[in-house]
Write a protein that holds these residues in place. Structure first.
Motif, mmCIF file in Angstrom:
data_model
loop_
_atom_site.group_PDB
_atom_site.id
_atom_site.type_symbol
_atom_site.label_atom_id
_atom_site.label_comp_id
_atom_site.label_asym_id
_atom_site.label_seq_id
_atom_site.Cartn_x
_atom_site.Cartn_y
_atom_site.Cartn_z
ATOM 1 N N LEU A 119 0.816 -1.211 0.000
ATOM 2 C CA LEU A 119 0.000 0.000 0.000
ATOM 3 C C LEU A 119 0.854 1.267 0.000
ATOM 4 O O LEU A 119 0.551 2.239 -0.701
ATOM 5 N N LEU A 120 1.943 1.254 0.784
ATOM 6 C CA LEU A 120 2.791 2.444 0.857
ATOM 7 C C LEU A 120 3.450 2.746 -0.483
ATOM 8 O O LEU A 120 3.482 3.903 -0.936
ATOM 9 N N ALA A 121 3.962 1.710 -1.148
ATOM 10 C CA ALA A 121 4.566 1.912 -2.468
ATOM 11 C C ALA A 121 3.528 2.359 -3.482
ATOM 12 O O ALA A 121 3.811 3.190 -4.353
ATOM 13 N N VAL A 123 0.814 4.166 -2.846
ATOM 14 C CA VAL A 123 0.508 5.581 -2.605
ATOM 15 C C VAL A 123 1.620 6.475 -3.132
ATOM 16 O O VAL A 123 1.373 7.513 -3.757
ATOM 17 N N GLY A 124 2.870 6.072 -2.915
ATOM 18 C CA GLY A 124 3.984 6.876 -3.418
ATOM 19 C C GLY A 124 4.015 6.943 -4.928
ATOM 20 O O GLY A 124 4.217 8.016 -5.513
#
Length: 324
Positions: A119-121, A123-124
């Motif tokens: 999820l973090l990748a 969003v980035g």
């Protein structure tokens, strides 16, 4: 003991002699007086020099005006998205641009999640694809359009000068430029003709050229025409001097680019070496280099390397980015 005393005495004498050489020698030898005299002579210019300074050539006045206009425009507030789209040569509305950016960001997010990045990748990557990439493309199109405009502007000014010397009105000379010039100069001068056709004075129509093409040369062209329309004067001479200044600025830009190519090549080589070495090591011994992203210490080191490399590339870019 005697050797230590002699060594200390020698060092003390050397230190005292160095201080005397630095502080007392310029005063005793007269260098200080000579330096003050040269400074006073440099400050007080003779009357003839002052007269020559007040009567500078038209070319120097044009160059000074261009620099002042550029510095003044850089202090203005940030342009809205609609103006930036117009300057980039796009006929999109701000809503269409925002929708396209949102779709691109969503696509990047889905690709990152499906690829297993988390999820973090996602969003980035969505932020980079939806916010950074469209604006980078917009800036790239704007700079390319300005470069093409400046490439053809001196020839267009020469056409206007020859038309005025031949007896044509300024408006008819602008029509000739709009009919025969390449893009984006053609569309910009057509906009001047269309604006003047609806009742706006020609000087004001030329002055608005800077809103669509934010370069100091376009701004100065508009100012020269606007001043001539209000107060009169030899327009062909003024535009002829402007054309000469534009060509000199183009030569200077090309010379600066040629002189800075060595530094740019060095920056590119230095910046690309760490990723290339990392890739080669990974292809040969992946278990050796994989500690950088599997171990916490390696991850911290990798983040630090990226930060320092980014700082180095930014500093080198600032060193070779000449503003004239």
């Amino acid at each position: 003991m005697n050797m230590q005393t002699l060594a200390l005495a020698f060092l003390a004498a050397t230190a005292i002699g160095g201080l005397a050489w630095v502080f007392l020698y310029p005063v005793l030898s007269g260098e200080k007086k000579a330096e003050n005299r040269r400074a006073s002579v440099a400050k007080s210019e003779p009357a003839a020099r002052q007269v020559d300074k007040t009567q500078r050539s038209r070319r120097e006045q044009v160059e000074g005006s261009l620099k002042e206009l550029e510095a003044r425009r850089q202090k203005e507030k940030r342009l809205p998205l609609s103006s930036r789209l117009t300057q980039a040569g796009l006929d999109w509305t701000p809503r269409k641009f925002m929708v396209a950016s949102a779709i691109l960001g969503a696509v990047c997010f889905v690709i990152a999640v499906l690829a297993g990045g988390g999820l973090l990748a996602g969003v980035g990557l969505a932020f980079a694809g939806g916010f950074g990439l469209p604006r980078w493309v917009l800036s790239f199109l704007k700079k390319r359009r300005e470069k093409n405009f400046l490439k053809a502007l001196p020839d267009a000014v020469d056409v206007i000068v020859r038309g005025i010397k031949a007896g044509l009105p300024l408006f008819e000379s602008i029509k000739v430029v709009a009919a025969d010039s390449p893009e984006p100069l053609r569309s910009e001068f057509l906009a001047i003709i269309e604006t003047q056709a609806i009742g706006m004075p020609l000087g004001e129509a030329c002055a608005r050229l800077y809103e669509r093409m934010p370069v100091p040369e376009a701004n100065f062209f508009g100012i020269v025409v606007a001043i001539q329309q209000k107060s009169g004067g030899n327009l062909s001479e003024a535009l002829g001097n402007l054309s000469k200044v534009l060509r000199d600025r183009k030569k200077m830009a090309e010379k600066i680019q040629a002189m800075s190519m060595e530094a740019k090549a060095s920056a590119g080589i230095i910046g690309s070496l760490p990723p290339i070495v990392m890739l080669l090591v990974y292809l040969s011994t992946p278990q050796y280099i994989s500690l950088l992203w599997t171990h916490p210490t390696g991850q911290l080191m990798l983040v630090g390397c990226v930060i320092w490399m980014s700082i180095g590339i930014f500093v080198m870019r600032r060193m070779i980015n000449f503003d004239f």
